[in-house]
Design a protein around this motif. Sequence first.
Motif, PDB file in Angstrom:
ATOM      1  N   ALA A  90       0.762  -1.178  -0.086  1.00 50.16           N
ATOM      2  CA  ALA A  90       0.081  -0.024   0.219  1.00 50.16           C
ATOM      3  C   ALA A  90       0.837   1.215  -0.093  1.00 50.16           C
ATOM      4  O   ALA A  90       1.962   1.280   0.572  1.00 50.16           O
ATOM      5  CB  ALA A  90      -0.966  -0.003   1.145  1.00 50.16           C
ATOM      6  N   ARG A  91       0.068   2.316  -0.680  1.00 53.55           N
ATOM      7  CA  ARG A  91       0.714   3.757  -0.636  1.00 53.55           C
ATOM      8  C   ARG A  91      -0.338   4.332   0.424  1.00 53.55           C
ATOM      9  O   ARG A  91      -1.565   4.638  -0.308  1.00 53.55           O
ATOM     10  CB  ARG A  91       0.789   4.247  -2.028  1.00 53.55           C
ATOM     11  N   ILE A  92       0.034   4.811   1.525  1.00 57.33           N
ATOM     12  CA  ILE A  92      -1.190   5.328   2.356  1.00 57.33           C
ATOM     13  C   ILE A  92      -0.948   6.736   2.670  1.00 57.33           C
ATOM     14  O   ILE A  92      -0.021   7.099   2.818  1.00 57.33           O
ATOM     15  CB  ILE A  92      -0.646   4.437   3.675  1.00 57.33           C
ATOM     16  N   ALA A  93      -2.236   7.207   2.550  1.00 54.26           N
ATOM     17  CA  ALA A  93      -2.380   8.816   2.962  1.00 54.26           C
ATOM     18  C   ALA A  93      -2.984   8.743   4.440  1.00 54.26           C
ATOM     19  O   ALA A  93      -3.984   8.185   4.436  1.00 54.26           O
ATOM     20  CB  ALA A  93      -3.104   9.344   2.112  1.00 54.26           C
ATOM     21  N   VAL A  94      -2.478   9.508   5.437  1.00 55.76           N
ATOM     22  CA  VAL A  94      -3.203   9.648   6.754  1.00 55.76           C
ATOM     23  C   VAL A  94      -4.025  10.817   6.786  1.00 55.76           C
ATOM     24  O   VAL A  94      -2.860  11.984   6.668  1.00 55.76           O
ATOM     25  CB  VAL A  94      -2.251   9.258   7.834  1.00 55.76           C
ATOM     26  N   PHE A  95      -5.158  11.101   6.793  1.00 59.88           N
ATOM     27  CA  PHE A  95      -5.700  12.339   7.076  1.00 59.88           C
ATOM     28  C   PHE A  95      -6.265  12.512   8.580  1.00 59.88           C
ATOM     29  O   PHE A  95      -7.067  11.595   9.131  1.00 59.88           O
ATOM     30  CB  PHE A  95      -6.848  12.340   6.208  1.00 59.88           C
ATOM     31  N   TYR A  96      -5.747  13.359   9.283  1.00 58.17           N
ATOM     32  CA  TYR A  96      -6.247  13.248  10.692  1.00 58.17           C
ATOM     33  C   TYR A  96      -6.456  14.947  11.416  1.00 58.17           C
ATOM     34  O   TYR A  96      -6.043  15.679  10.909  1.00 58.17           O
ATOM     35  CB  TYR A  96      -4.979  12.590  11.542  1.00 58.17           C
ATOM     36  N   GLN A  97      -7.226  14.613  12.552  1.00 55.65           N
ATOM     37  CA  GLN A  97      -7.462  15.959  13.284  1.00 55.65           C
ATOM     38  C   GLN A  97      -6.309  16.246  14.076  1.00 55.65           C
ATOM     39  O   GLN A  97      -5.754  15.454  14.742  1.00 55.65           O
ATOM     40  CB  GLN A  97      -8.874  15.647  14.000  1.00 55.65           C
ATOM     41  N   ASN A  98      -6.047  17.378  13.921  1.00 57.51           N
ATOM     42  CA  ASN A  98      -4.867  18.058  14.687  1.00 57.51           C
ATOM     43  C   ASN A  98      -5.010  18.259  16.194  1.00 57.51           C
ATOM     44  O   ASN A  98      -4.920  19.123  16.528  1.00 57.51           O
ATOM     45  CB  ASN A  98      -3.993  19.239  14.118  1.00 57.51           C
ATOM     46  N   ASP A  99      -4.971  17.017  16.835  1.00 55.23           N
ATOM     47  CA  ASP A  99      -4.956  17.130  18.383  1.00 55.23           C
ATOM     48  C   ASP A  99      -4.905  15.860  18.773  1.00 55.23           C
ATOM     49  O   ASP A  99      -4.596  14.998  18.131  1.00 55.23           O
ATOM     50  CB  ASP A  99      -6.609  17.676  18.702  1.00 55.23           C
ATOM     51  N   ASP A 100      -5.205  15.384  20.024  1.00 56.01           N
ATOM     52  CA  ASP A 100      -4.649  14.236  20.738  1.00 56.01           C
ATOM     53  C   ASP A 100      -5.769  13.085  20.047  1.00 56.01           C
ATOM     54  O   ASP A 100      -5.170  11.748  19.916  1.00 56.01           O
ATOM     55  CB  ASP A 100      -4.958  14.089  22.231  1.00 56.01           C
ATOM     56  N   PHE A 101      -6.806  13.127  19.568  1.00 56.25           N
ATOM     57  CA  PHE A 101      -7.675  12.444  18.802  1.00 56.25           C
ATOM     58  C   PHE A 101      -7.057  11.893  17.785  1.00 56.25           C
ATOM     59  O   PHE A 101      -6.749  10.758  17.442  1.00 56.25           O
ATOM     60  CB  PHE A 101      -9.020  12.989  18.377  1.00 56.25           C
ATOM     61  N   GLY A 102      -6.676  12.785  16.829  1.00 54.36           N
ATOM     62  CA  GLY A 102      -5.821  12.171  15.628  1.00 54.36           C
ATOM     63  C   GLY A 102      -4.317  11.771  15.605  1.00 54.36           C
ATOM     64  O   GLY A 102      -4.177  10.518  15.094  1.00 54.36           O
ATOM     65  N   LYS A 103      -3.617  12.277  16.678  1.00 56.98           N
ATOM     66  CA  LYS A 103      -2.421  11.932  16.798  1.00 56.98           C
ATOM     67  C   LYS A 103      -2.279  10.525  17.442  1.00 56.98           C
ATOM     68  O   LYS A 103      -1.451   9.723  17.271  1.00 56.98           O
ATOM     69  CB  LYS A 103      -1.674  12.806  17.673  1.00 56.98           C
ATOM     70  N   ASP A 104      -3.415  10.345  18.364  1.00 54.57           N
ATOM     71  CA  ASP A 104      -3.306   8.838  18.928  1.00 54.57           C
ATOM     72  C   ASP A 104      -3.546   7.580  17.771  1.00 54.57           C
ATOM     73  O   ASP A 104      -2.984   6.510  17.845  1.00 54.57           O
ATOM     74  CB  ASP A 104      -4.692   8.893  19.878  1.00 54.57           C
ATOM     75  N   TYR A 105      -4.343   8.120  16.717  1.00 53.00           N
ATOM     76  CA  TYR A 105      -4.440   7.220  15.564  1.00 53.00           C
ATOM     77  C   TYR A 105      -3.159   7.136  14.990  1.00 53.00           C
ATOM     78  O   TYR A 105      -2.867   5.771  14.464  1.00 53.00           O
ATOM     79  CB  TYR A 105      -5.692   7.644  14.673  1.00 53.00           C
ATOM     80  N   LEU A 106      -2.442   8.058  14.754  1.00 53.67           N
ATOM     81  CA  LEU A 106      -1.213   8.279  14.000  1.00 53.67           C
ATOM     82  C   LEU A 106      -0.238   7.184  14.581  1.00 53.67           C
ATOM     83  O   LEU A 106       0.412   6.559  13.892  1.00 53.67           O
ATOM     84  CB  LEU A 106      -0.681   9.514  13.669  1.00 53.67           C
ATOM     85  N   ALA A 107      -0.468   7.404  15.942  1.00 51.72           N
ATOM     86  CA  ALA A 107       0.666   6.728  16.835  1.00 51.72           C
ATOM     87  C   ALA A 107       0.386   5.113  16.738  1.00 51.72           C
ATOM     88  O   ALA A 107       1.441   4.299  16.823  1.00 51.72           O
ATOM     89  CB  ALA A 107       0.575   7.099  18.209  1.00 51.72           C
ATOM     90  N   GLY A 108      -0.869   4.715  16.636  1.00 56.47           N
ATOM     91  CA  GLY A 108      -1.272   3.432  16.589  1.00 56.47           C
ATOM     92  C   GLY A 108      -1.214   2.821  15.401  1.00 56.47           C
ATOM     93  O   GLY A 108      -0.602   1.742  15.312  1.00 56.47           O
ATOM     94  N   ILE A 109      -1.148   3.260  14.241  1.00 58.23           N
ATOM     95  CA  ILE A 109      -0.536   2.964  12.923  1.00 58.23           C
ATOM     96  C   ILE A 109       0.955   2.656  12.888  1.00 58.23           C
ATOM     97  O   ILE A 109       1.379   1.607  12.438  1.00 58.23           O
ATOM     98  CB  ILE A 109      -1.144   4.072  11.829  1.00 58.23           C
ATOM     99  N   LYS A 110       1.370   3.622  13.300  1.00 55.78           N
ATOM    100  CA  LYS A 110       2.937   3.532  13.341  1.00 55.78           C
ATOM    101  C   LYS A 110       3.499   2.365  14.476  1.00 55.78           C
ATOM    102  O   LYS A 110       4.392   1.845  14.100  1.00 55.78           O
ATOM    103  CB  LYS A 110       3.679   4.777  13.774  1.00 55.78           C
ATOM    104  N   ASP A 111       2.722   2.128  15.520  1.00 47.43           N
ATOM    105  CA  ASP A 111       2.849   1.079  16.415  1.00 47.43           C
ATOM    106  C   ASP A 111       3.118  -0.364  15.772  1.00 47.43           C
ATOM    107  O   ASP A 111       3.920  -1.176  15.789  1.00 47.43           O
ATOM    108  CB  ASP A 111       2.042   0.682  17.624  1.00 47.43           C
ATOM    109  N   ILE A 112       2.228  -0.558  14.492  1.00 48.46           N
ATOM    110  CA  ILE A 112       2.252  -1.640  13.811  1.00 48.46           C
ATOM    111  C   ILE A 112       3.209  -1.723  12.796  1.00 48.46           C
ATOM    112  O   ILE A 112       3.925  -2.554  12.176  1.00 48.46           O
ATOM    113  CB  ILE A 112       0.968  -2.037  13.463  1.00 48.46           C
ATOM    114  N   PHE A 113       3.137  -0.646  11.878  1.00 45.58           N
ATOM    115  CA  PHE A 113       4.149  -0.322  10.623  1.00 45.58           C
ATOM    116  C   PHE A 113       5.614  -0.457  11.119  1.00 45.58           C
ATOM    117  O   PHE A 113       6.433  -0.996  10.279  1.00 45.58           O
ATOM    118  CB  PHE A 113       3.855   0.654   9.876  1.00 45.58           C
ATOM    119  N   GLY A 114       6.092   0.126  12.367  1.00 46.45           N
ATOM    120  CA  GLY A 114       7.396   0.123  12.856  1.00 46.45           C
ATOM    121  C   GLY A 114       8.326   0.858  11.785  1.00 46.45           C
ATOM    122  O   GLY A 114       8.031   1.850  11.560  1.00 46.45           O
TER     123      GLY A 114
END
Length: 408
Positions: free
Chosen positions: A176-200
């Motif tokens: 995949a070529r992934i684009a992440v679109f997120y709300q600029n606060d803890d809500f969005g940043k939590d998702y971003l962190a979770g994605i990177k937890d797995i992708f490493g």
Amino acid sequence: MTIGRLIAASTILALGTLVTAQGALAQKRYDPGATDTEIKIGNIEAYSGPASAYGIIGKTEDAYFKMVNDQGGINGRKINFISYDDAYSPPKTVEQARKLIESDEVLLIFNALGTPPNNAIQKYHQAKKVPQLFVATGASKWDDAKQFPWTMGFQPSYRSEARIFAKYILKAKPDARIAVFYQNDDFGKDYLAGIKDIFGDSAAKLIVAEESYEISEPTIDSHIVKLKATGADVLIDIATPKFAAQAIKKVAELDWKPVHLLTDVSVSIGAVMKPAGLENSEGVLSATYLKDPSDPQWANDAGMKKLEAFLDKYMPGANRSDLNIAYGYAAAQTMAHVLRQSGDDLTRANVMKQAASLKDFVADTLIPGVRINTSATDFAPIEQLQMMRFRNGRWEMFGDVISAETGG
């Protein structure tokens, strides 16, 4: 009877009376907000502003507690549900929390909405030792019993859901070529962190774009145009309902065809998919832990029949396709259960203790296999999800219910 026996009898009677009195005192213990006849519950909701689509949650909870009161209340006490609007504005949230705790003198604040608003009052709750209970946000920080013993989440954490999305992508589309679109606060940043937890270490290769938006923006169309231009073939969309609907609509207008994964906070058919256009929403993926009231697969489900009867009597004009109703109902039902468990010890400390002692509680609107469990060290009540796909105007679940914490 001899004088000695009279004295002995009097002593026994006095001791018995003392024990009975102490027992009675032990049975009923109250903090502000609780009496023999009433339990005051505070709530802060976005009835206006950029997150007003969630306002139906507070209305559902208000209606649920009216039903509880009509049925005799909780252990003979009526619920006085006091709900204020903060327009999803943290400074306003602080103002309303102070009003509820210091003026209205509520026992606790229940299911206040949103990550930024709850961030603004979390330390205040700890200082006042007032439960900030079952907050309506999936930020992972609400599960921190050691640092914040007066705060507890409710729904699965955003970070956990993001991990499930990431594992799904690795399995279904490893190149995949992934684009992440997120709300600029803890809500969005939590998702971003979770994605990177797995992708490493693979994150830099897999994620071709990270684009954030502010909740003050009237439209996010320009962000979606920018993301399409990256050539991404997967879009992870971490947006609240208003912006999620805009994103789905704009993706369709651009004739962009990415695998579109949408945060579960914005999967309401009534509040998101219909405004975006049902045809535009076709194929969008998400994960869930709630039964959709508009989904015919639940027509004969016992829990959903209870919800339907509740809506018929207490919310007859409600949009039954709005998943936020199922959420508000589950949260209120769980709150009522905790208060019943608290018995006559309606102190703030005991309410938190009972909230942290839930064992396999099943709310009527949770999907089969999802159970609510907490402990003194686990303040994350719901930790299971199931993947789903939007097709022909409704969400279709697929795969197994999996533990969000382990990713299954």
